[in-house]
Scaffold this motif. Structure first.
Motif, short mmCIF file in Angstrom:
data_model
loop_
_atom_site.label_atom_id
_atom_site.label_comp_id
_atom_site.label_asym_id
_atom_site.label_seq_id
_atom_site.Cartn_x
_atom_site.Cartn_y
_atom_site.Cartn_z
N ARG A 81 0.81 -1.22 0.00
CA ARG A 81 0.00 0.00 0.00
C ARG A 81 0.85 1.27 0.00
O ARG A 81 0.57 2.21 -0.75
CB ARG A 81 -0.94 0.01 1.21
N GLU A 100 0.81 4.05 -3.00
CA GLU A 100 0.36 5.42 -2.79
C GLU A 100 1.44 6.43 -3.17
O GLU A 100 1.14 7.51 -3.70
CB GLU A 100 -0.07 5.61 -1.33
N ARG A 157 1.04 9.46 -6.01
CA ARG A 157 1.22 10.87 -5.64
C ARG A 157 2.40 11.52 -6.36
O ARG A 157 2.79 12.63 -6.01
CB ARG A 157 1.42 10.98 -4.12
#
Length: 214
Positions: free
Chosen positions: A17, A21, A25
């Motif tokens: 995860r 992420e 981003r």
């Protein structure tokens, strides 16, 4: 539910995860989705993608029919042909003439060539990070590129899985493949580690694209 009780697909998702992420981003992705980059930046992303999808899909052919992971080699996921059509539309019929790998893309390709033809867990790790992402977050990119650049089907075929009628049930099926494969504990650990490597390699490509286009 404990880590022992939950399926491996859920453990893989949780174990990757943070890297996932970080990739989402990246400056390049945020600028592209925000409409701050030109069409050439989007074409640049697809061109680099074409280079590593080609290797991944060649690796998939080498595993077709394998008793452990052959089920992951699903024709409806293959993206190389769609990328060729998108690049011809965006850059013209001689798009291959200007195709060259960024250093980060070459590192990605090198890792795929090194690991994915001989290591089942490594192949599935890279397969998972690419295609599950295409079927989820990739659909956000498709819709935004249609809005920003006025595209309909041409130019976004990479994100259109016309042989997969219902993405949600398909993703559930894919996770059942992850859960059902007879992985050893060592293979599970290696698969999570390699999937994190895949996300880092992908983020490095985004970072270099940012340097070119942002």
């Amino acid at each position: 539910m404990t880590a022992v009780d939950e399926g491996f697909a859920a453990r893989l998702r949780m174990g990757t995860r943070d890297e996932h992420e970080r990739a989402e981003r990246s400056v390049f992705v945020e600028a592209l989705l925000g409409g701050g980059l030109g069409r050439e930046a989007y074409a640049g992303l697809l061109a680099q993608s074409y280079l590593f999808y080609g290797v991944l899909e060649d690796a998939g052919e080498s595993w077709r029919g394998d008793p452990v992971i052959g089920g992951f080699v699903i024709d409806g996921l293959l993206r190389r042909g769609a990328l060729e059509r998108d690049l011809a539309f965006l850059l013209g019929p001689r798009w291959r003439d200007g195709l060259s790998a960024l250093p980060a893309t070459q590192s990605y390709v090198d890792r795929l060539e090194e690991a994915c033809f001989t290591d089942r867990a490594a192949f599935v790790a890279h397969h998972y990070t690419r295609y599950l992402g295409d079927l989820s977050g990739g659909q956000v990119i498709r819709r935004r590129m249609q809005e920003v650049f006025g595209l309909s089907e041409d130019g976004v075929r990479f994100y259109v899985f016309d042989r997969i009628a219902r993405p949600k049930p398909f993703r559930d099926h894919y996770r059942s493949l992850l859960d059902g494969a007879p992985w050893s504990d060592a293979e599970r650990a290696a698969l999570v580690e390699e999937a994190n490597t895949a996300f880092r390699l992908n983020r490095a490509v985004f970072d270099e694209l940012s340097g070119v286009y942002c």
